[in-house]
Design a protein around this motif. Sequence first.
Motif, PDB file in Angstrom:
ATOM      1  N   GLY A  22       9.016   2.435  -4.116  1.00 60.42           N
ATOM      2  CA  GLY A  22       8.876   1.036  -3.770  1.00 60.42           C
ATOM      3  C   GLY A  22       8.976   0.142  -4.995  1.00 60.42           C
TER       4      GLY A  22
ATOM      5  N   ASP B 185       5.565   3.399  -7.612  1.00 56.00           N
ATOM      6  CA  ASP B 185       5.010   3.374  -6.251  1.00 56.00           C
ATOM      7  C   ASP B 185       5.860   4.281  -5.375  1.00 56.00           C
ATOM      8  OD1 ASP B 185       3.041   1.603  -6.974  1.00 56.00           O
ATOM      9  OD2 ASP B 185       4.135  -0.176  -6.298  1.00 56.00           O
TER      10      ASP B 185
ATOM     11  N   MET C  98       6.765   5.472  -1.752  1.00 57.20           N
ATOM     12  CA  MET C  98       6.628   5.003  -0.371  1.00 57.20           C
ATOM     13  C   MET C  98       6.768   6.134   0.649  1.00 57.20           C
ATOM     14  SD  MET C  98       6.181   1.892  -1.217  1.00 57.20           S
ATOM     15  CE  MET C  98       6.096   1.142   0.408  1.00 57.20           C
TER      16      MET C  98
ATOM     17  N   HIS D 224      -2.850  -0.855  -1.011  1.00 52.85           N
ATOM     18  CA  HIS D 224      -2.235   0.464  -1.219  1.00 52.85           C
ATOM     19  C   HIS D 224      -2.253   1.292   0.063  1.00 52.85           C
ATOM     20  CE1 HIS D 224      -3.532  -0.826  -5.273  1.00 52.85           C
ATOM     21  NE2 HIS D 224      -2.427  -0.220  -5.672  1.00 52.85           N
TER      22      HIS D 224
ATOM     23  N   ASN E 145       0.149   1.680   2.203  1.00 50.46           N
ATOM     24  CA  ASN E 145       1.447   2.249   2.595  1.00 50.46           C
ATOM     25  C   ASN E 145       2.198   2.902   1.441  1.00 50.46           C
ATOM     26  OD1 ASN E 145       2.039  -0.042   1.172  1.00 50.46           O
ATOM     27  ND2 ASN E 145       3.613  -0.796   2.607  1.00 50.46           N
ATOM     28  N   HIS E 146       1.494   3.226   0.338  1.00 52.23           N
ATOM     29  CA  HIS E 146       2.188   3.895  -0.771  1.00 52.23           C
ATOM     30  C   HIS E 146       1.169   4.516  -1.727  1.00 52.23           C
ATOM     31  CE1 HIS E 146       1.224  -0.050  -2.558  1.00 52.23           C
ATOM     32  NE2 HIS E 146       1.258   0.584  -3.741  1.00 52.23           N
TER      33      HIS E 146
END
Length: 320
Positions: free
Chosen positions: A225, A251, A253, A301, A303-304
């Motif tokens: 991400g 990041d 994802m 945080h 979603n990752h």
Amino acid sequence: MPGRPPPIRHSASPLARGLLALGLAAMPISAGRAAEAPTAAVPVPPPMPPERPDTLKPPAPAPAEAMPPVPPPRPAELTPSAAAPPKDVAKDAAKDAAKDAAKPVSGTDSAKPEIPTPPPTPPGRPPELSGQAALALKVSPPDDTACRTRLKRLGVDFEPLPPIAEGQCTAPLPLKVTRFADGVALPQGATLTCRTAEALARWATEVQAEADRILKHPLTGLELGGSYVCRGQNHDLDAKLSEHAFANAADIMGFTFAGRASIPVKTMAEGSDDAQFLAAVRGKACRFFRTVLGPGTNAAHANHFHLDERERNGGHRLCE
């Protein structure tokens, strides 16, 4: 003589003689006879103890001539004189005399107050450290030659990038990483420092092992991400700079695999293969990165996985 009768002799029987004896025993003794009784016996004193042996007697005092001699009197030159002042008084008198001698004589130029000497002026700053020259100074970046050699041995595809300098967001020796070992791709590419790229490459190897063990499908790629981004923490403009601003974070994802659907990073049903895989790789990340955040840490945080190499006091790590 004629006419006197002869004396009559009576012979007493034994019974009469016994009664007579009993009567005499019962009669009290008269005062005259009681005085003739013997007095009480006087106690005899105990015999005197024998004299103490000479071996146990204390020694006799030594004669006067055997005593140690008396020391002679102290010599006169070593005897303090009553007229001499104590040492401290003599020292104080000497100091006062010295002060009086140092005082200026009235009516002369020495009566003016003494002006203190100013301290020496410090040397001027070198020209190369002043003005625009100081602003132009640059700190040499650390040498990452050894790190890049390790990346090649790990099978990482990367290429050097020009130094990044966007205000306070800097990365003097960034790299663009596109692929890890065994063909694990980074479709978007990642702009990272060499140290962060090495940590990500080593973690990707552990992700491959967990994919084979839990999912029975090989890992083919990591969905990023973001890597380098000049921003504050949690995209807050007023917060301190994020490690993304130094190309020191990534990041993640999601993950892609051969022969099955990809797995996004989010909260999964407990007990499922996807949940077990995400929990396993998240735990492995804590071995390689100093900061690991993800779903459950906070809403930013959810979603990752945020992975970075932020330095902390005492080598402290944050794994949530």
